[in-house]
Design a protein around this motif. Sequence first.
Motif, PDB file in Angstrom:
ATOM      1  N   LEU A   5       0.647  62.015  81.221  1.00  0.00           N
ATOM      2  CA  LEU A   5       0.625  61.436  82.559  1.00  0.00           C
ATOM      3  C   LEU A   5       1.246  62.393  83.578  1.00  0.00           C
ATOM      4  CD1 LEU A   5       1.593  57.751  81.703  1.00  0.00           C
ATOM      5  CD2 LEU A   5      -0.578  58.505  82.687  1.00  0.00           C
ATOM      6  N   GLY A   6       2.251  63.133  83.166  1.00  0.00           N
ATOM      7  CA  GLY A   6       2.871  64.106  84.067  1.00  0.00           C
ATOM      8  C   GLY A   6       1.907  65.213  84.457  1.00  0.00           C
ATOM      9  N   GLU A   7       1.105  65.660  83.493  1.00  0.00           N
ATOM     10  CA  GLU A   7       0.103  66.692  83.777  1.00  0.00           C
ATOM     11  C   GLU A   7      -0.945  66.167  84.759  1.00  0.00           C
ATOM     12  OE1 GLU A   7      -3.071  69.533  81.334  1.00  0.00           O
ATOM     13  OE2 GLU A   7      -1.702  68.190  80.255  1.00  0.00           O
ATOM     14  N   PHE A   8      -1.379  64.915  84.557  1.00  0.00           N
ATOM     15  CA  PHE A   8      -2.360  64.292  85.445  1.00  0.00           C
ATOM     16  C   PHE A   8      -1.777  64.208  86.863  1.00  0.00           C
ATOM     17  CE2 PHE A   8      -5.597  60.513  85.554  1.00  0.00           C
ATOM     18  CZ  PHE A   8      -6.263  61.135  86.587  1.00  0.00           C
ATOM     19  N   LYS A   9      -0.519  63.822  86.966  1.00  0.00           N
ATOM     20  CA  LYS A   9       0.120  63.666  88.262  1.00  0.00           C
ATOM     21  C   LYS A   9       0.205  65.011  88.993  1.00  0.00           C
ATOM     22  CE  LYS A   9       4.056  61.344  90.406  1.00  0.00           C
ATOM     23  NZ  LYS A   9       5.311  60.584  90.159  1.00  0.00           N
ATOM     24  N   THR A  10       0.418  66.078  88.243  1.00  0.00           N
ATOM     25  CA  THR A  10       0.449  67.422  88.839  1.00  0.00           C
ATOM     26  C   THR A  10      -0.887  67.751  89.496  1.00  0.00           C
ATOM     27  OG1 THR A  10       2.074  68.207  87.231  1.00  0.00           O
ATOM     28  CG2 THR A  10       0.754  69.878  88.358  1.00  0.00           C
ATOM     29  N   TYR A  44      -9.062  59.240  91.987  1.00  0.00           N
ATOM     30  CA  TYR A  44      -8.362  59.701  90.789  1.00  0.00           C
ATOM     31  C   TYR A  44      -7.033  58.979  90.626  1.00  0.00           C
ATOM     32  CZ  TYR A  44     -11.922  63.276  90.978  1.00  0.00           C
ATOM     33  OH  TYR A  44     -13.132  63.921  91.024  1.00  0.00           O
ATOM     34  N   GLN A  45      -6.455  58.533  91.742  1.00  0.00           N
ATOM     35  CA  GLN A  45      -5.227  57.754  91.663  1.00  0.00           C
ATOM     36  C   GLN A  45      -5.477  56.447  90.911  1.00  0.00           C
ATOM     37  OE1 GLN A  45      -2.047  58.717  92.974  1.00  0.00           O
ATOM     38  NE2 GLN A  45      -1.464  57.019  91.624  1.00  0.00           N
TER      39      GLN A  45
END
Length: 567
Positions: free
Chosen positions: A263-268, A283-284
Amino acid sequence: MHTTPSVRVPQRVTQTLLIALLLGITVLTSACGADPQVQQSANQNKTQLDSTIQHAQQMGVPASSLNPILKKEQTLNSSSAPFSLFNGQAATDYYRTQATQYQQLLTQTQNLITTTTNTFQQQAQDDMQVFSLALTRRTTQHIGNVQPFTALYNSDQSLLLTAKYPKDYAAISQEAQQATQALGLMGATYIQLTTFNTTIKQMQSANIDVTALQTQYQGDMQAFNAAKAVADFRNLGTFIGSQYQQAVVNSIAALPYVGAAKLGEFKTQLGLLKIYGMDPSAYQKLYTTDQGLMSKAKTIQDYLNFSNKINADMATMHNDLVQGASTYLIGQLDREANAWGQAHLYHDKFDNHNYILDSGYTLNGIGYWLNRELGWAYTPQDFQSVVDDENNEFYHFQMMQADYSDKTPYNQVHATDLQLINHYHLAGQTIVVSMVEQSLRLYQDGKLVKSFLVTTGRVERPALPGYWTVQDRKSPTEFKSSDPPGSPYWYPPTPIHYAILYHWGGFNIHDSWWRMDYGPGTQFPHYDSGGDESFAGDGSHGCVNVQEDQAAWLYANTGWNTNIVIY
């Protein structure tokens, strides 16, 4: 018994009749045959065509390009001369036509060899430029072992200087493209390793035994630093992915930590979309859904379903990331440059037209090459590198505007020069080119050594602002136009005495012996006091033109390690 005596033809009469018959056949044959010289000319042209085609094949001209010529020749070869007993003119005309058509195919083949060689050379130069950019990014990021790629780049650069044939340039292009792709995957694999390591630390904080995982991570890092090819990084990436799944299988308690890293990678990536000025709302929603799946995951299968979905969701963002960087950041620089240019127009008294001074920052200039750089971007880190390059261009643009208002003479130290040198932490020799001043200054460790007035690129073909390194040095050489005859940008083959290549694609600092006048305004249409308006009456095609004796001094007193800053 009485018999009738036989009639015997004298032997001499028989011989006479035979000779007469042979003479008759000879006369008939010579009457219907073609002119031997015309027939010989057709045969010679065919032989020369076959030899040239064979040469083209050996030097690497693609079969698809040669096939139309081969088919036309096959059609010619399958025809035959007309036959007539008493008139050889038809056969002579046939062979004359054959000779002409073979000659036309020969000329077509020769032109194909030239255009193919030039095309492959340009492609190799472009691929090497992209390779150079990718290598520079990875070097400055300190994320992997770039030494093998540096060695390959230097080797390919040497090969490029001696290459002659399409097959030579094709081999360089292939190596450069593969290396660029490997450098792109290096970034993607490094992100996987970073995420894996972060997950291990999170698991360790939760008092989960991570001894085996740490050993795996160390092995992965060794494999990462030893990787040199596309397959190496792909295989390692797949292996790291399987380690993730194995970690979850071995410890269900790891699931929330592994999921949090994903999830952190996606948020980046969502953050990058915002930086690029794009609407991330779609995408959000995917991110929110993935968060929900993660929060509900209880079993290994739940995690695998979540992992597959979030990977697919992030993959769908790739094209938008490319489009965002291309249309927003590069477009933003183009818009700001045009706006400033229109507000600070240069009025050309020669043709009574107005011109912008900062075309190098538009899509005619550096914007085109930044778009090409996007072609090798694979990961958020790669896209961030494009953003970094774009921010550097904005900085150059800011320095250009400050230099525009600076009344310091061109042959004295300029504050903007020193700011750029400090911005890139440059030591040693640095060539600084100011496009608004049309001047060049050479610094040694921040101290001014020499100053020259120059002529840079015209509005349609500006010099490229940025920080560059020397790509090639040649003395003497010959420049050939990449534009076809009839184009307003075409020029005949031109001998050059001193050339320093600062960007692949033909961007050089070089002497321009055909010019007499340099300095402000010479990048626009003007009257040159030397009288050669065909060459000297406008700016260059993106090069930095220097007076011949000054170019000789510059070439002799700089080297391969000289930095080049243009703004």
